[in-house]
Design a protein around this motif. Structure first.
Motif, PDB file in Angstrom:
ATOM      1  N   THR A 145       0.829  -1.204   0.000  1.00  0.00           N
ATOM      2  CA  THR A 145       0.000   0.000   0.000  1.00  0.00           C
ATOM      3  C   THR A 145       0.863   1.252   0.000  1.00  0.00           C
ATOM      4  O   THR A 145       0.547   2.235  -0.677  1.00  0.00           O
ATOM      5  CB  THR A 145      -0.945   0.007   1.220  1.00  0.00           C
ATOM      6  N   GLY A 146       1.977   1.208   0.720  1.00  0.00           N
ATOM      7  CA  GLY A 146       2.867   2.368   0.775  1.00  0.00           C
ATOM      8  C   GLY A 146       3.473   2.710  -0.570  1.00  0.00           C
ATOM      9  O   GLY A 146       3.446   3.872  -1.000  1.00  0.00           O
ATOM     10  N   VAL A 147       4.035   1.708  -1.277  1.00  0.00           N
ATOM     11  CA  VAL A 147       4.667   2.002  -2.570  1.00  0.00           C
ATOM     12  C   VAL A 147       3.616   2.338  -3.619  1.00  0.00           C
ATOM     13  O   VAL A 147       3.852   3.163  -4.512  1.00  0.00           O
ATOM     14  CB  VAL A 147       5.565   0.835  -3.048  1.00  0.00           C
ATOM     15  N   PHE A 148       2.448   1.714  -3.513  1.00  0.00           N
ATOM     16  CA  PHE A 148       1.371   1.990  -4.470  1.00  0.00           C
ATOM     17  C   PHE A 148       0.882   3.427  -4.323  1.00  0.00           C
ATOM     18  O   PHE A 148       0.764   4.162  -5.318  1.00  0.00           O
ATOM     19  CB  PHE A 148       0.223   1.004  -4.237  1.00  0.00           C
ATOM     20  N   THR A 149       0.627   3.835  -3.105  1.00  0.00           N
ATOM     21  CA  THR A 149       0.133   5.191  -2.867  1.00  0.00           C
ATOM     22  C   THR A 149       1.175   6.233  -3.240  1.00  0.00           C
ATOM     23  O   THR A 149       0.847   7.304  -3.785  1.00  0.00           O
ATOM     24  CB  THR A 149      -0.289   5.356  -1.403  1.00  0.00           C
ATOM     25  N   ALA A 150       2.449   5.935  -2.975  1.00  0.00           N
ATOM     26  CA  ALA A 150       3.514   6.868  -3.340  1.00  0.00           C
ATOM     27  C   ALA A 150       3.588   7.068  -4.850  1.00  0.00           C
ATOM     28  O   ALA A 150       3.929   8.153  -5.329  1.00  0.00           O
ATOM     29  CB  ALA A 150       4.857   6.351  -2.815  1.00  0.00           C
ATOM     30  N   GLU A 151       3.244   6.043  -5.615  1.00  0.00           N
ATOM     31  CA  GLU A 151       3.309   6.140  -7.076  1.00  0.00           C
ATOM     32  C   GLU A 151       2.068   6.788  -7.674  1.00  0.00           C
ATOM     33  O   GLU A 151       2.167   7.623  -8.579  1.00  0.00           O
ATOM     34  CB  GLU A 151       3.499   4.744  -7.683  1.00  0.00           C
ATOM     35  N   PHE A 152       0.883   6.424  -7.156  1.00  0.00           N
ATOM     36  CA  PHE A 152      -0.358   6.828  -7.814  1.00  0.00           C
ATOM     37  C   PHE A 152      -1.183   7.854  -7.044  1.00  0.00           C
ATOM     38  O   PHE A 152      -2.108   8.450  -7.603  1.00  0.00           O
ATOM     39  CB  PHE A 152      -1.214   5.592  -8.102  1.00  0.00           C
ATOM     40  N   GLY A 153      -0.877   8.068  -5.779  1.00  0.00           N
ATOM     41  CA  GLY A 153      -1.650   9.031  -4.988  1.00  0.00           C
ATOM     42  C   GLY A 153      -2.954   8.469  -4.465  1.00  0.00           C
ATOM     43  O   GLY A 153      -3.711   9.172  -3.788  1.00  0.00           O
ATOM     44  N   LEU A 154      -3.247   7.211  -4.788  1.00  0.00           N
ATOM     45  CA  LEU A 154      -4.421   6.490  -4.319  1.00  0.00           C
ATOM     46  C   LEU A 154      -3.957   5.159  -3.743  1.00  0.00           C
ATOM     47  O   LEU A 154      -2.969   4.584  -4.209  1.00  0.00           O
ATOM     48  CB  LEU A 154      -5.393   6.198  -5.468  1.00  0.00           C
ATOM     49  N   GLY A 155      -4.685   4.639  -2.762  1.00  0.00           N
ATOM     50  CA  GLY A 155      -4.408   3.305  -2.288  1.00  0.00           C
ATOM     51  C   GLY A 155      -4.966   2.275  -3.253  1.00  0.00           C
ATOM     52  O   GLY A 155      -5.798   2.588  -4.111  1.00  0.00           O
ATOM     53  N   PRO A 156      -4.551   1.012  -3.140  1.00  0.00           N
ATOM     54  CA  PRO A 156      -5.028  -0.022  -4.070  1.00  0.00           C
ATOM     55  C   PRO A 156      -6.544  -0.180  -4.078  1.00  0.00           C
ATOM     56  O   PRO A 156      -7.148  -0.351  -5.146  1.00  0.00           O
ATOM     57  CB  PRO A 156      -4.336  -1.295  -3.565  1.00  0.00           C
ATOM     58  N   LYS A 157      -7.182  -0.142  -2.921  1.00  0.00           N
ATOM     59  CA  LYS A 157      -8.634  -0.316  -2.869  1.00  0.00           C
ATOM     60  C   LYS A 157      -9.337   0.842  -3.565  1.00  0.00           C
ATOM     61  O   LYS A 157     -10.292   0.647  -4.333  1.00  0.00           O
ATOM     62  CB  LYS A 157      -9.095  -0.414  -1.418  1.00  0.00           C
ATOM     63  N   GLN A 158      -8.868   2.070  -3.319  1.00  0.00           N
ATOM     64  CA  GLN A 158      -9.460   3.246  -3.955  1.00  0.00           C
ATOM     65  C   GLN A 158      -9.250   3.198  -5.468  1.00  0.00           C
ATOM     66  O   GLN A 158     -10.150   3.530  -6.258  1.00  0.00           O
ATOM     67  CB  GLN A 158      -8.841   4.508  -3.359  1.00  0.00           C
ATOM     68  N   ALA A 159      -8.054   2.767  -5.883  1.00  0.00           N
ATOM     69  CA  ALA A 159      -7.768   2.664  -7.317  1.00  0.00           C
ATOM     70  C   ALA A 159      -8.669   1.630  -7.976  1.00  0.00           C
ATOM     71  O   ALA A 159      -9.168   1.842  -9.091  1.00  0.00           O
ATOM     72  CB  ALA A 159      -6.305   2.304  -7.532  1.00  0.00           C
ATOM     73  N   ALA A 160      -8.898   0.495  -7.304  1.00  0.00           N
ATOM     74  CA  ALA A 160      -9.762  -0.540  -7.863  1.00  0.00           C
ATOM     75  C   ALA A 160     -11.193  -0.028  -8.019  1.00  0.00           C
ATOM     76  O   ALA A 160     -11.864  -0.301  -9.023  1.00  0.00           O
ATOM     77  CB  ALA A 160      -9.727  -1.778  -6.974  1.00  0.00           C
ATOM     78  N   ARG A 161     -11.684   0.715  -7.045  1.00  0.00           N
ATOM     79  CA  ARG A 161     -13.024   1.289  -7.144  1.00  0.00           C
ATOM     80  C   ARG A 161     -13.112   2.259  -8.323  1.00  0.00           C
ATOM     81  O   ARG A 161     -14.118   2.299  -9.042  1.00  0.00           O
ATOM     82  CB  ARG A 161     -13.397   2.012  -5.856  1.00  0.00           C
ATOM     83  N   LEU A 162     -12.050   3.050  -8.514  1.00  0.00           N
ATOM     84  CA  LEU A 162     -12.029   4.027  -9.605  1.00  0.00           C
ATOM     85  C   LEU A 162     -12.048   3.326 -10.959  1.00  0.00           C
ATOM     86  O   LEU A 162     -12.786   3.724 -11.870  1.00  0.00           O
ATOM     87  CB  LEU A 162     -10.795   4.912  -9.470  1.00  0.00           C
TER      88      LEU A 162
END
Length: 272
Positions: free
Chosen positions: A195-212
């Motif tokens: 979650t840390g590296v994902f959010t640092a790259e995309f500005g969203l957490g994995p769960k939020q990105a999946a919903r989007l």
């Protein structure tokens, strides 16, 4: 319009997620339309009096010449006088890395002038597109962006964390239906680390990105005429009410109301 008229880098640019759509709208009633959340960063070159925006991170209505907006989860409102002329560019997070050398997270969730991020590219893009004939604007924008990306191609964008990139691609491939637990198991890392590296790259957490990503697929399906019940079933929503709640969070409207608003965004004055 994709990069079909650009030689050399055409196939690579399409594969790495850059799309160009020139637009000309005239003769409509003054009004507004929505700039919706999506899994891509939006860049707009406005060729009239400025793109008039209100929304996330903006304290008031703001005019932009070359506007770039980061990944966001609530809509912008675009105000217009009945006409709009320009070019819209969609950039995958990987394309953002290749063009600007920064992660999508660095753009935040609001909108700002491209000149604040890449002043030379902003000038080249605005001047080249603005001086082109209307039929050539998409091609010219594509060529300018291709030159900006240059040789920064490859399976992983320069500087990006490969685990974050793999998780993002998995989310896209699953249309947002992969769980965080599955992403963690596939990565071999802890949930906290991924979650840390994902959010640092995309500005969203994995769960939020999946919903989007799932919302974006639902929106496209609804706009193509698929019924809300079928969309909910096809995309793995618990039920139609679940779809409606998610849709309202991202657009401000439940699906049927959103579609009605979309149809009313650009209408000719009465009597025309």
């Amino acid at each position: 319009m994709e990069f079909r008229d650009v030689r050399g880098l055409t196939a690579e640019l399409e594969r790495f997620g850059v799309g160009v759509s020139p637009y000309t709208i005239s003769g409509a009633e003054p009004g507004t339309h929505l700039g919706l959340p999506s899994p891509t960063v939006t860049l707009i070159v406005d060729l009239q009096d400025g793109l008039d925006l209100s929304g996330p991170g903006l304290s008031r209505r703001t005019l932009f010449r070359c506007c770039i907006g980061g990944l966001h989860t609530t809509p912008f409102t675009i105000h217009h006088d009945g006409s709009q002329i320009g070019v819209q560019v969609s950039l995958s997070p990987g394309a953002v890395r290749r063009l600007f050398g920064v992660p999508a997270s660095a753009l935040g969730s609001s909108s700002f002038e491209l000149a604040d991020l890449a002043p030379q590219l902003a000038v080249r893009l605005y001047d080249s597109v603005g001086s082109a004939d209307s039929a050539d604007r998409g091609r010219v924008a594509a060529q300018t962006l291709a030159a900006g990306i240059g040789s920064r191609l490859g399976p992983t964008p320069p500087g990006a964390d490969p685990d974050a990139v793999r998780a993002w691609r998995r989310i896209l491939h699953s249309t947002g239906r992969v769980t965080v637990g599955e992403l963690v198991a596939e990565s071999g890392w802890s949930a906290r680390r991924l979650t840390g590296v994902f959010t640092a790259e995309f500005g969203l957490g994995p769960k939020q990105a999946a919903r989007l990503v799932r919302f974006d697929a639902a929106r496209r399906a609804l706009e193509s005429g698929v019924t809300p019940g079928s969309v909910a079933a096809d995309l793995g929503y618990t039920d139609q009410s679940h779809l409606s709640r998610d849709f309202t969070e991202f657009t401000g409207h439940p699906p049927r109301r959103y579609l009605a608003e979309r149809r009313a965004e650009f209408v000719a004055p009465a009597g025309h």
